[in-house]
Design an enzyme around this catalytic site. Sequence first.
Site, PDB file in Angstrom:
ATOM      1  CE  LYS A   1      -8.029   7.060   3.881  1.00 32.89           C
ATOM      2  NZ  LYS A   1      -6.632   6.546   3.910  1.00 32.89           N
TER       3      LYS A   1
ATOM      4  CG  ASP B   1      -5.033   4.574   1.662  1.00 27.18           C
ATOM      5  OD1 ASP B   1      -6.176   4.946   1.316  1.00 27.18           O
ATOM      6  OD2 ASP B   1      -4.708   4.398   2.850  1.00 27.18           O
TER       7      ASP B   1
ATOM      8  NE  ARG C   1       1.909   2.223  13.287  1.00 26.28           N
ATOM      9  CZ  ARG C   1       1.054   2.978  13.963  1.00 26.28           C
ATOM     10  NH1 ARG C   1       1.505   3.868  14.828  1.00 26.28           N
ATOM     11  NH2 ARG C   1      -0.246   2.845  13.772  1.00 26.28           N
TER      12      ARG C   1
ATOM     13  CG  ASP D   1     -11.571  17.700  -7.008  1.00 30.04           C
ATOM     14  OD1 ASP D   1     -12.440  18.500  -7.435  1.00 30.04           O
ATOM     15  OD2 ASP D   1     -10.406  18.042  -6.773  1.00 30.04           O
TER      16      ASP D   1
ATOM     17  CE  LYS E   1      -2.430   1.715   3.688  1.00 33.03           C
ATOM     18  NZ  LYS E   1      -2.456   3.190   3.774  1.00 33.03           N
TER      19      LYS E   1
ATOM     20  CB  THR F   1     -11.278   4.361  11.771  1.00 34.44           C
ATOM     21  OG1 THR F   1      -9.977   4.630  11.276  1.00 34.44           O
ATOM     22  CG2 THR F   1     -11.913   3.255  10.965  1.00 34.44           C
TER      23      THR F   1
HETATM   24  O1  C5P Z   1       1.045   0.750  11.154  1.00 33.47           O
HETATM   25  P1  C5P Z   1      -0.386   0.310  11.013  1.00 33.47           P
HETATM   26  O2  C5P Z   1      -0.532  -1.195  10.864  1.00 33.47           O
HETATM   27  O3  C5P Z   1      -1.284   0.890  12.072  1.00 33.47           O
HETATM   28  O4  C5P Z   1      -0.818   0.922   9.602  1.00 33.47           O
HETATM   29  C1  C5P Z   1      -2.111   0.839   9.118  1.00 33.47           C
HETATM   30  C2  C5P Z   1      -2.212   1.504   7.775  1.00 33.47           C
HETATM   31  O5  C5P Z   1      -3.581   1.546   7.408  1.00 33.47           O
HETATM   32  C3  C5P Z   1      -1.710   2.928   7.705  1.00 33.47           C
HETATM   33  O6  C5P Z   1      -1.178   3.144   6.397  1.00 33.47           O
HETATM   34  C4  C5P Z   1      -2.942   3.768   7.917  1.00 33.47           C
HETATM   35  O7  C5P Z   1      -2.881   5.012   7.283  1.00 33.47           O
HETATM   36  C5  C5P Z   1      -4.002   2.897   7.242  1.00 33.47           C
HETATM   37  N1  C5P Z   1      -5.343   3.125   7.746  1.00 33.47           N
HETATM   38  C6  C5P Z   1      -5.700   2.965   9.068  1.00 33.47           C
HETATM   39  N2  C5P Z   1      -6.991   3.160   9.470  1.00 33.47           N
HETATM   40  C7  C5P Z   1      -7.894   3.510   8.583  1.00 33.47           C
HETATM   41  C8  C5P Z   1      -7.562   3.661   7.244  1.00 33.47           C
HETATM   42  C9  C5P Z   1      -6.258   3.453   6.854  1.00 33.47           C
HETATM   43  O8  C5P Z   1      -4.872   2.635   9.906  1.00 33.47           O
HETATM   44  N3  C5P Z   1      -9.137   3.653   8.973  1.00 33.47           N
END
Ligand code: C5P
Length: 236
Positions: free
Chosen positions: A68, A66, A212, A71, A39, A121
Amino acid sequence: MQPVNIAHRDRLIVALDVPTIAAAEAMIARLGDSVTFYKIGYQLAYVGGLPLVRQLAGAGKKVFTDLKLHDIGNTVARGVESVASLGATFLTVHAYPQTMKAAVEARAGSSLKILAVTVLTSYDDGDLHAAGYRLSVSDLVEARAQQAQVLGVDGIVCSPEEAASLRKIVGHQMNLVTPGIRPAGAASGDQKRIMTPARAIAAGADYLVVGRPVLEAPDPKAAADAIVAEIAQAVK
Ligand code: C5P
């Protein structure tokens, strides 16, 4: 139960949330064959990460852009065509009917799939009210998921907690893609509503977005392999 037959490894989407192309390329090299789906979001896209989409697709990987989008319809449509030309597999748009309609029409004839972001979220009912909405988060998520389905959107990004109820609303034709995944024992970081890979799959998620827990693991490749193994166990 999942709608289509997706290879276990393809269900893991690793979020390349890193600050430079060099860091992204180093992580991709380190993960090797263990990761087939990446992603690319704001952080990497805005430092020149979009050419990496074409590079990864050329190397046989799948890429979730991603971005988003939101427009006027014409601008969304032209943006979607550009992203499709890079060879991306998924692209996010905000779940406004005009935006979704334009995106779905513009991706016709390509292999790009459109994912709708219903309500971010990080929003609660108070945030929606402050933005002028009268609906609660759960009602707006449900309404937008229904609109997405009617408009032919290919999937929805949702928290793992929403997956089971959304699956009931949209059936098995749409893909559910869930971030907020933490293998047992991993640090939750700033994620509040988290699930293990196995529980998210059991709740109805098709694809898991993980950042992460892979990127910051002492051995990212082993961390990715462990998540794929957990997914394989959970998929029925
Ligand atoms: O590091 P982590 O596993 O928390 O990363 C989750 C990924 O998913 C990040 O790129 C974050 O921007 C994305 N994301 C999220 N929650 C959302 C939409 C996207 O954590 N509701």
